[in-house]
Scaffold this active site. Structure first.
Site: not given
Length: 452
Positions: A22-23
């Site tokens: 996600h990051e």
């Protein structure tokens, strides 16, 4: 203790992997848009490990493994030197900011598809939606032992879990389920399960059982493991005997033996047991003895213990070739997304209970159980969790990615950014909503641990 440590470990592994992807989505797009990234952190709190790359970005693994973040250069958070204002996040165009924020959920969506693709290539083993026994509503609707459910309300069904989800959805919508089955003779038939007749307070987590379904793979054969000394079975039955019928009534599973023995005792006199011993079928005479059951109530007993806890062999497998697995993964992603969004809609409209909201305790337990079942199930769990993170992060709640996207859409419409006061107010509202959801999730988690 082993289950606890396993649950904690697999939760850390699962969240660590999904948060990293996600990051990384945010980080990758931010760098492509010319934004300076100050820190890429997996976890919160004090860094346990960190290193800095040539662009000045600090990569860190922090002590609390329940999330992560990408910190970018931003004039709203700290003073930025004049020479670096062009690489600050807040000075990028609104479309670039939208792309950077949306990249996190997009990474989780792509990861979901990739995990499902890998699962289908490996092959996901499961149990078919074959009925072992039907009672109550299901029996009255014509469902019988040996029926294999292949479609519910026009939706193809391959496994018992898919059938259960389809029945649960229909029950929450207070609708009857039009069901296609293939019977024991492979004839296709249509049955209508009247789920609209379930009581208003039905348990949404156990709809098939309340409707009267007992799946075939749940049934344990009546295989004798032990015999009580001086009991009715002593000297008649032997460990390893498989009970096939009692007094002419067929026995399909061990849980049917006690009621049939009770009927035999109430009738009086001896009865005949059909058994299989070392491949040979035998008929033996046996008379139950009056005694007490485990609940202390009077029972007719024969004095045998059955083999329990043996998982039956899987009878369904979803597997595709490397190329065919791509559309299969896309279809499965779409189906899971539709089910997740449908459940959220039903909770908002009151058609589904908020008990369906789960938190980290449930995630840890399911992660451990999935890992124990094999790589295919763990990949499926990761895919579902990754998709859930994608959907949750897109909710228009301030402090989540969806809240920031909402701010930028408003900016596009009005032609200028929202005021810092409005953004701050939104952040407080978002924190309150998120705290409420987390509190509810923890409450449901703890409640699920309490014996009922």
């Amino acid at each position: 203790m082993g289950d606890f440590l396993g649950s904690v470990w697999w939760m850390i592994v699962s969240l660590g992997l999904l948060v990293t992807f996600h990051e990384f989505g945010h980080y990758w797009v931010a760098r492509r848009c010319g934004v300076k990234v100050l820190r890429f952190s997996v976890g919160f709190g004090k860094p346990l490990w960190s290193r800095r790359n040539r662009n000045g970005t600090e990569f860190a693994i922090a002590a609390i493994p329940l999330g992560g973040y990408v910190k970018m250069l931003d004039e709203r958070e700290a003073e930025v030197p004049a020479g670096e204002r062009a690489v600050a996040f807040n000075n990028k165009s609104v479309w670039q900011r939208i792309a950077i924020v949306a990249a996190g959920p997009a990474a989780n969506l792509l990861l979901c598809i990739a995990l499902l693709w890998a699962m289908f290539v490996i092959g996901k083993q499961d149990y078919s939606a074959t009925i072992g026994r039907s009672t109550g509503m299901a029996q009255q609707a014509g469902f019988a032992a040996g029926d294999r459910i292949v479609e519910v309300d026009g939706r193809a069904v391959d496994t018992w879990a898919e059938a259960s989800m389809a029945f649960t959805t229909a029950a929450m919508d207070r609708q009857d389920a039009r069901t296609k089955v293939r019977d024991a003779l492979d004839n296709e038939r249509t049955r209508v399960l009247p789920l609209s007749q379930l009581p208003a307070d039905f348990d949404e987590r156990n709809v098939p059982v309340q409707a009267g379904f007992i799946w075939q793979f749940w049934l344990q054969p009546a295989l004798v493991e032990s015999i009580v000394a001086d009991s009715a079975a002593s000297g008649v039955l032997q460990p390893g005997d498989l009970i096939l019928a009692i007094d002419g009534q067929r026995v399909e599973s061990a849980d049917q033996v006690a009621p049939l023995v009770q009927q035999l005792g109430e009738r009086g006199g001896a009865g005949m047991l059909d058994i299989e011993r070392a491949g040979e079928r035998l008929a033996l005479e046996l008379m139950p003895i009056a005694g007490q059951g485990q609940d202390g109530k009077p029972r007719w007993l024969i004095g045998v213990g059955f083999v329990t806890g043996q998982a039956p062999a899987y009878d369904a497998r979803q597997q595709y070739g490397v190329l065919a697995a791509i559309p299969a993964a896309l279809r499965e992603t779409g189906k899971l997304a539709s089910d997740s969004l449908g459940m959220m809609r039903r909770m908002l409209t009151g058609h589904a209970s908020v008990k369906n909201i789960s938190g980290p305790i449930t995630i840890a337990r399911v992660a451990n159980a999935s890992a124990e079942r094999g790589v295919d199930w763990f990949l499926y769990f990761l895919a579902l969790l990754s998709l859930s993170l994608c959907i949750i992060n897109l909710l228009p709640i301030p402090i989540l990615d969806g809240g920031h996207l909402l701010y930028y859409l408003i900016e596009l419409v009005k032609g200028s950014p929202l005021s810092e006061r409005a953004i701050a107010a939104g952040q407080y509202i978002g924190l309150a909503l998120l705290a409420g959801l987390m509190g509810l999730a923890f409450y449901n988690d703890i409640l699920s641990l309490v014996p009922r």
